[in-house]
Design a protein around this motif. Structure first.
Motif, mmCIF file in Angstrom:
data_model
loop_
_atom_site.group_PDB
_atom_site.id
_atom_site.type_symbol
_atom_site.label_atom_id
_atom_site.label_comp_id
_atom_site.label_asym_id
_atom_site.label_seq_id
_atom_site.Cartn_x
_atom_site.Cartn_y
_atom_site.Cartn_z
ATOM 1 N N HIS A 148 -1.929 -13.334 -26.252
ATOM 2 C CA HIS A 148 -0.622 -13.711 -25.720
ATOM 3 C C HIS A 148 -0.259 -12.633 -24.713
ATOM 4 O O HIS A 148 0.083 -11.507 -25.086
ATOM 5 N N PHE A 149 -0.341 -12.951 -23.414
ATOM 6 C CA PHE A 149 -0.102 -11.905 -22.430
ATOM 7 C C PHE A 149 0.235 -12.498 -21.071
ATOM 8 O O PHE A 149 0.008 -13.681 -20.802
ATOM 9 N N THR A 150 0.795 -11.655 -20.216
ATOM 10 C CA THR A 150 0.976 -11.950 -18.792
ATOM 11 C C THR A 150 0.161 -10.925 -18.030
ATOM 12 O O THR A 150 0.302 -9.724 -18.271
ATOM 13 N N TYR A 151 -0.702 -11.369 -17.151
ATOM 14 C CA TYR A 151 -1.533 -10.428 -16.406
ATOM 15 C C TYR A 151 -1.399 -10.668 -14.909
ATOM 16 O O TYR A 151 -1.506 -11.806 -14.441
ATOM 17 N N VAL A 152 -1.139 -9.610 -14.166
ATOM 18 C CA VAL A 152 -1.174 -9.658 -12.712
ATOM 19 C C VAL A 152 -1.588 -8.282 -12.223
ATOM 20 O O VAL A 152 -1.192 -7.263 -12.791
ATOM 21 N N ASN A 153 -2.423 -8.255 -11.196
ATOM 22 C CA ASN A 153 -2.747 -6.978 -10.558
ATOM 23 C C ASN A 153 -2.593 -7.163 -9.051
ATOM 24 O O ASN A 153 -3.454 -7.750 -8.406
ATOM 25 N N PRO A 154 -1.468 -6.684 -8.520
ATOM 26 C CA PRO A 154 -1.161 -6.949 -7.109
ATOM 27 C C PRO A 154 -1.832 -6.003 -6.117
ATOM 28 O O PRO A 154 -1.636 -6.154 -4.910
ATOM 29 N N THR A 155 -2.576 -5.008 -6.601
ATOM 30 C CA THR A 155 -3.199 -4.047 -5.689
ATOM 31 C C THR A 155 -4.338 -4.712 -4.910
ATOM 32 O O THR A 155 -5.274 -5.256 -5.502
ATOM 33 N N GLN A 156 -4.255 -4.634 -3.597
ATOM 34 C CA GLN A 156 -5.334 -5.147 -2.752
ATOM 35 C C GLN A 156 -6.459 -4.115 -2.740
ATOM 36 O O GLN A 156 -6.234 -2.952 -2.409
ATOM 37 N N ILE A 157 -7.665 -4.540 -3.085
ATOM 38 C CA ILE A 157 -8.821 -3.640 -3.099
ATOM 39 C C ILE A 157 -9.627 -3.829 -1.818
ATOM 40 O O ILE A 157 -10.054 -4.945 -1.501
ATOM 41 N N ASN A 158 -9.840 -2.750 -1.086
ATOM 42 C CA ASN A 158 -10.735 -2.755 0.072
ATOM 43 C C ASN A 158 -11.947 -1.919 -0.305
ATOM 44 O O ASN A 158 -11.911 -0.691 -0.256
ATOM 45 N N PHE A 159 -13.023 -2.595 -0.719
ATOM 46 C CA PHE A 159 -14.179 -1.922 -1.310
ATOM 47 C C PHE A 159 -15.362 -1.940 -0.351
ATOM 48 O O PHE A 159 -15.683 -2.977 0.233
ATOM 49 N N GLY A 160 -16.018 -0.790 -0.217
ATOM 50 C CA GLY A 160 -17.249 -0.730 0.560
ATOM 51 C C GLY A 160 -17.228 0.357 1.616
ATOM 52 O O GLY A 160 -16.208 0.997 1.879
ATOM 53 N N GLN A 161 -18.364 0.545 2.220
ATOM 54 C CA GLN A 161 -18.515 1.599 3.224
ATOM 55 C C GLN A 161 -17.675 1.301 4.460
ATOM 56 O O GLN A 161 -17.578 0.173 4.917
ATOM 57 N N GLY A 162 -17.022 2.341 4.981
ATOM 58 C CA GLY A 162 -16.232 2.216 6.195
ATOM 59 C C GLY A 162 -14.849 1.630 6.023
ATOM 60 O O GLY A 162 -14.150 1.369 7.010
ATOM 61 N N GLN A 163 -14.413 1.446 4.776
ATOM 62 C CA GLN A 163 -13.143 0.754 4.532
ATOM 63 C C GLN A 163 -11.905 1.616 4.785
ATOM 64 O O GLN A 163 -10.784 1.092 4.790
ATOM 65 N N ILE A 164 -12.076 2.921 4.982
ATOM 66 C CA ILE A 164 -10.895 3.768 5.216
ATOM 67 C C ILE A 164 -10.127 3.305 6.447
ATOM 68 O O ILE A 164 -8.889 3.399 6.504
#
Length: 382
Positions: A2-18
């Motif tokens: 019984h839960f509510t789940y949300v993760n609003p963080t946008q992930i920019n993953f990989g080389q050169g992503q800075i």
């Protein structure tokens, strides 16, 4: 479940992503870049940040410690208030990101920021922040929690609020190339215990959470076994992503949590400066032995599904021994011996801290009172 789940963080993953931060932070917003001891100036990360922010107005704050202190962070809070900062960019590992979360929340509060850590001020707003992860371990780059130390009183406390959840997280495995061996090992151990705190509890019917937790543990075990291959791009990427997934809220949704190892381990860091991950390796095996009856079913499950052990009457005991052997294979000790006075004094020092911080009913069953903590510490302290 019984839960509510949300993760609003946008992930920019990989080389050169800075470089992605150019578009992730509105150009009209004034940015404070927060980082640690300056290693980002030696590994090229700082130069990439400067280039990405060339069209922004920004300033910087450095010197955040491996265990961020209120005393240091309050100086950053003052900068945010005085210079009307609109956005905070944390560039570092969990300590820098945790510290930046404190800064983001405290900057919107007129009182002492430590009130947040004491639960005396409820956070209702924070300066928005993003993170560039340089050390995979804590998952802080995409969760709402933070741990901060008050050096004056040797208090290490945590707080959680969705208001400090990073808007985005940049995860470029290339930034790990220059990390010291010890920090990579700490990342493996920290992520491992994060999974365990949400997995080695009691039996439940959440098959996805259990299965995903076991996959992460197997990943981390393999990465530890392949530590000699750590200069491999795939090795770095898999550690960075595994550590993130260990504490982004998903495997803990709708299942019991423990966190007693963390609560006790925090006191080792506050009292003696023990690396966070290594404090966990010191506490966890002794805690599991102390709580083995309550955790037997999940330890047996872990023994079979993670370590590949055969069913036996002492499978839970074998699983704990396997966890301990895993740490030791990485050169991480599972007992603490660096206290100044006698063992009894060291045990009582931790008990006193736990008592002061209200940590008197820990674990998924609130069964670890101060007496049980004393017994755990008697095993964990050499």
């Amino acid at each position: 479940m019984h839960f509510t789940y949300v993760n609003p963080t946008q992930i920019n993953f990989g080389q050169g992503q800075i470089q992605s931060i150019q578009s992730n932070i509105p150009v009209e917003q004034k940015v404070l870049v927060i980082y640690g001891g300056g290693s980002i100036k030696n590994n090229g990360v700082y130069d990439q940040v400067v280039n990405a922010l060339k069209d922004h107005t920004w300033c910087e704050f450095s010197g955040v410690e491996p265990n961020p202190t209120k005393e240091t962070l309050d100086r950053a809070v003052a900068i945010v208030k005085e210079q009307s900062i609109d956005f905070i960019l944390a560039v570092g590992g969990g300590s820098v990101i945790d510290g930046s979360k404190y800064v983001a929340a405290a900057a919107k509060y007129d009182g002492d920021g430590w009130d947040i850590m004491l639960g005396q001020h409820r956070v209702t707003s924070a300066v928005p922040l993003g993170a560039i992860l340089t050390l995979p371990a804590t998952g802080s780059e995409s969760n709402m929690g933070a741990v901060v130390t008050k050096a004056e009183t040797q208090d290490k406390l945590s707080f959680m609020t969705p208001h400090v959840q990073p808007k985005f997280a940049v995860m470029d495995p290339d930034v790990m190339k220059t990390l010291p061996e010890k920090q990579l090992i700490n990342g493996i151990v920290d992520a491992w215990v994060h999974v365990c705190e949400q997995y080695i509890t009691r039996r439940h019917d959440a098959m996805v959470q259990d299965g995903y937790a076991e996959a992460l543990l197997r990943n981390l075990k393999t990465l530890g076994e392949q530590f000699d291959e750590r200069d491999n791009d795939a090795w770095r990427a898999n550690l960075m992503w595994s550590a993130n997934q260990a504490l982004n809220g998903l495997i803990g949704s709708g299942v019991p949590h423990d966190w007693a190892t963390h609560m006790i381990g925090h006191e080792f860091t506050a009292l003696w400066g023990v690396d966070h991950a290594r404090s966990l390796a010191i506490v966890q095996p002794s805690l599991l032995r102390n709580q083995i009856d309550a955790k037997r079913a999940k330890l047996e499950q872990m023994g079979k599904n993670v370590f590949g052990l055969a069913q036996s009457d002492d499978l839970a005991e074998q699983a704990i021994a396997a966890i301990e052997a895993f740490y030791q294979s990485l050169g991480v000790t599972t007992q603490f011996s660096e206290y100044e006075n006698g063992k009894e004094d060291a045990v009582e020092a931790v008990i006193e801290q736990l008592s002061q911080h209200g940590m008197t009913a820990l674990g998924e069953n609130q069964a670890i009172d101060l007496e049980q903590s004393r017994r755990i510490l008697s095993l964990a302290i050499a």
